[in-house]
Scaffold this motif. Structure first.
Motif, PDB file in Angstrom:
ATOM      1  N   THR A 151       0.844  -1.190   0.000  1.00 44.49           N
ATOM      2  CA  THR A 151       0.000   0.000   0.000  1.00 44.49           C
ATOM      3  C   THR A 151       0.881   1.242   0.000  1.00 44.49           C
ATOM      4  N   PHE A 152       0.236   2.386  -0.243  1.00 46.72           N
ATOM      5  CA  PHE A 152       0.976   3.641  -0.233  1.00 46.72           C
ATOM      6  C   PHE A 152       1.517   3.939   1.156  1.00 46.72           C
ATOM      7  N   TRP A 153       0.784   3.554   2.204  1.00 52.54           N
ATOM      8  CA  TRP A 153       1.242   3.815   3.563  1.00 52.54           C
ATOM      9  C   TRP A 153       2.454   2.952   3.910  1.00 52.54           C
ATOM     10  N   ASP A 154       2.537   1.765   3.323  1.00 56.51           N
ATOM     11  CA  ASP A 154       3.771   0.979   3.473  1.00 56.51           C
ATOM     12  C   ASP A 154       4.960   1.747   2.906  1.00 56.51           C
ATOM     13  N   SER A 155       4.743   2.406   1.768  1.00 50.95           N
ATOM     14  CA  SER A 155       5.802   3.190   1.149  1.00 50.95           C
ATOM     15  C   SER A 155       6.178   4.400   2.006  1.00 50.95           C
ATOM     16  N   VAL A 156       5.169   5.056   2.586  1.00 49.31           N
ATOM     17  CA  VAL A 156       5.443   6.197   3.478  1.00 49.31           C
ATOM     18  C   VAL A 156       6.256   5.736   4.690  1.00 49.31           C
ATOM     19  N   TRP A 157       5.904   4.592   5.258  1.00 57.05           N
ATOM     20  CA  TRP A 157       6.635   4.062   6.404  1.00 57.05           C
ATOM     21  C   TRP A 157       8.082   3.761   6.034  1.00 57.05           C
ATOM     22  N   CYS A 158       8.286   3.190   4.853  1.00 58.95           N
ATOM     23  CA  CYS A 158       9.642   2.896   4.377  1.00 58.95           C
ATOM     24  C   CYS A 158      10.455   4.171   4.210  1.00 58.95           C
ATOM     25  N   VAL A 159       9.838   5.215   3.663  1.00 66.36           N
ATOM     26  CA  VAL A 159      10.533   6.492   3.457  1.00 66.36           C
ATOM     27  C   VAL A 159      10.882   7.137   4.795  1.00 66.36           C
ATOM     28  N   CYS A 160       9.977   7.084   5.758  1.00 62.09           N
ATOM     29  CA  CYS A 160      10.260   7.668   7.075  1.00 62.09           C
ATOM     30  C   CYS A 160      11.435   6.957   7.738  1.00 62.09           C
ATOM     31  N   GLN A 161      11.478   5.625   7.632  1.00 62.36           N
ATOM     32  CA  GLN A 161      12.605   4.887   8.189  1.00 62.36           C
ATOM     33  C   GLN A 161      13.917   5.300   7.525  1.00 62.36           C
ATOM     34  N   THR A 162      13.871   5.455   6.209  1.00 59.21           N
ATOM     35  CA  THR A 162      15.091   5.755   5.467  1.00 59.21           C
ATOM     36  C   THR A 162      15.578   7.166   5.744  1.00 59.21           C
ATOM     37  N   LEU A 163      14.658   8.134   5.753  1.00 55.38           N
ATOM     38  CA  LEU A 163      15.052   9.524   5.977  1.00 55.38           C
ATOM     39  C   LEU A 163      15.637   9.730   7.368  1.00 55.38           C
ATOM     40  N   THR A 164      15.078   9.060   8.346  1.00 57.35           N
ATOM     41  CA  THR A 164      15.566   9.223   9.715  1.00 57.35           C
ATOM     42  C   THR A 164      16.710   8.277  10.047  1.00 57.35           C
ATOM     43  N   THR A 165      17.117   7.473   9.067  1.00 59.22           N
ATOM     44  CA  THR A 165      18.209   6.488   9.211  1.00 59.22           C
ATOM     45  C   THR A 165      17.938   5.495  10.338  1.00 59.22           C
ATOM     46  N   VAL A 166      16.660   5.227  10.640  1.00 59.18           N
ATOM     47  CA  VAL A 166      16.319   4.250  11.664  1.00 59.18           C
ATOM     48  C   VAL A 166      16.563   2.841  11.145  1.00 59.18           C
ATOM     49  N   GLY A 167      15.958   2.526   9.992  1.00 58.60           N
ATOM     50  CA  GLY A 167      16.200   1.250   9.352  1.00 58.60           C
ATOM     51  C   GLY A 167      15.722   0.047  10.138  1.00 58.60           C
ATOM     52  N   TYR A 168      14.418  -0.022  10.434  1.00 56.86           N
ATOM     53  CA  TYR A 168      13.887  -1.197  11.123  1.00 56.86           C
ATOM     54  C   TYR A 168      14.040  -2.464  10.275  1.00 56.86           C
ATOM     55  N   GLY A 169      13.906  -2.315   8.962  1.00 54.51           N
ATOM     56  CA  GLY A 169      14.085  -3.454   8.078  1.00 54.51           C
ATOM     57  C   GLY A 169      12.833  -4.262   7.842  1.00 54.51           C
ATOM     58  N   ASP A 170      11.692  -3.877   8.440  1.00 54.88           N
ATOM     59  CA  ASP A 170      10.470  -4.644   8.230  1.00 54.88           C
ATOM     60  C   ASP A 170       9.874  -4.401   6.849  1.00 54.88           C
ATOM     61  N   VAL A 171      10.108  -3.210   6.301  1.00 58.10           N
ATOM     62  CA  VAL A 171       9.627  -2.867   4.961  1.00 58.10           C
ATOM     63  C   VAL A 171      10.791  -2.271   4.194  1.00 58.10           C
ATOM     64  N   ALA A 172      11.117  -2.883   3.069  1.00 59.86           N
ATOM     65  CA  ALA A 172      12.238  -2.396   2.259  1.00 59.86           C
ATOM     66  C   ALA A 172      11.942  -2.667   0.791  1.00 59.86           C
ATOM     67  N   PRO A 173      12.358  -1.764  -0.106  1.00 58.27           N
ATOM     68  CA  PRO A 173      12.126  -1.981  -1.539  1.00 58.27           C
ATOM     69  C   PRO A 173      12.981  -3.123  -2.080  1.00 58.27           C
ATOM     70  N   VAL A 174      12.458  -3.787  -3.106  1.00 60.30           N
ATOM     71  CA  VAL A 174      13.183  -4.897  -3.717  1.00 60.30           C
ATOM     72  C   VAL A 174      13.483  -4.646  -5.197  1.00 60.30           C
ATOM     73  N   THR A 175      12.794  -3.706  -5.817  1.00 63.27           N
ATOM     74  CA  THR A 175      13.049  -3.413  -7.225  1.00 63.27           C
ATOM     75  C   THR A 175      14.251  -2.487  -7.360  1.00 63.27           C
ATOM     76  N   VAL A 176      14.812  -2.463  -8.551  1.00 63.76           N
ATOM     77  CA  VAL A 176      15.977  -1.610  -8.808  1.00 63.76           C
ATOM     78  C   VAL A 176      15.612  -0.138  -8.629  1.00 63.76           C
ATOM     79  N   ALA A 177      14.490   0.270  -9.208  1.00 57.78           N
ATOM     80  CA  ALA A 177      14.079   1.676  -9.102  1.00 57.78           C
ATOM     81  C   ALA A 177      13.799   2.050  -7.651  1.00 57.78           C
ATOM     82  N   GLY A 178      13.116   1.164  -6.913  1.00 59.87           N
ATOM     83  CA  GLY A 178      12.817   1.450  -5.518  1.00 59.87           C
ATOM     84  C   GLY A 178      14.064   1.581  -4.678  1.00 59.87           C
ATOM     85  N   ARG A 179      15.042   0.726  -4.927  1.00 60.26           N
ATOM     86  CA  ARG A 179      16.283   0.801  -4.151  1.00 60.26           C
ATOM     87  C   ARG A 179      17.107   2.035  -4.513  1.00 60.26           C
TER      88      ARG A 179
END
Length: 227
Positions: A151-179
């Motif tokens: 879902t889009f909210w999964d993507s928002v959660w992934c972006v928040c983790q990445t921007l804050t450098t928290v990196g829980y790892g529960d949601v992460a992109p797998v495609t080349v463009a996403g990574r």
């Protein structure tokens, strides 16, 4: 002649900075409709908005190049960020400093001090780039069955983790463009934290220095006081 061309180039940039910023918001709204809408008419409208605003960015870039009087490679080197933004218009919030200054100048207000400007820039840039990245990651991941982003909210959660450098790892992109988008966000997150931390530290140092210089009168040693 070169100075005149440079002046015309700068004048054009000052006149178009705010309209192009509003166009970037229209671009972002169209891109959001293209990614999130479930009905075909809205997706078509969003695609048309993206195409028209993207054309505005390209025309602006070409006009600035013509007014600059510079050779293509020199112009690209001196305006590398603008070149990247033309290729990826969702990065236009990176010009937020110039947009903020243009708004202040239009309202005939003096420039604010460094710390409010840094906080304004980082705050607005984070919101706009975070939303753009969320759309980009969701657009890239939603068709991949291996992706945990459904879902889009999964993507928002992934972006928040990445921007804050928290990196829980529960949601992460797998495609080349996403990574690739996530890698860009990692760099921006580090720069964001560094700028905010550095500005806050400088502000604290300035406050403590002023307090030390404006110490209470009782602490001042008088000429006849024993040492």
């Amino acid at each position: 002649m070169h100075e005149e061309a440079e002046t015309r180039d700068v004048a054009w940039e000052h006149r178009t900075e705010l309209p192009l910023f509003y166009a970037s918001l229209v671009f972002l709204a169209g891109y959001a409709a293209r990614v999130l809408a479930h009905t075909e008419p809205w997706r078509d409208i969003g695609g048309l908005m993206v195409l028209l605003t993207w054309l505005c960015f390209i025309v602006d870039y070409l006009v600035r190049f013509a007014l600059s009087g510079q050779r293509p490679l020199r112009f690209v080197r001196r305006h590398w960020l603008d070149t990247v933004i033309v290729l990826l218009p969702t990065l236009r919030p990176l010009r937020m400093v110039k947009v903020h200054d243009a708004i202040q100048a239009k309202r005939d207000r003096p420039r604010r001090s460094l710390y409010p400007r840094v906080m304004t820039y980082t705050g607005l840039s984070t919101v706009l780039l975070g939303f753009s990245a969320s759309l980009g990651i969701y657009h890239s991941e939603q068709q991949d069955p291996q992706s945990p982003i459904h879902t889009f909210w999964d993507s928002v959660w992934c972006v928040c983790q990445t921007l804050t450098t928290v990196g829980y790892g529960d949601v992460a992109p797998v495609t080349v463009a996403g990574r690739m988008i996530a890698i860009g966000l990692m760099g921006f997150g580090v720069a964001l934290l560094g700028s905010v931390t550095g500005s806050f530290s400088s502000w604290l140092i300035g406050v403590f220095r002023r307090e030390g210089e404006e110490g209470p009168p009782g602490n001042e040693s008088s000429p006849g006081a024993p040492r």
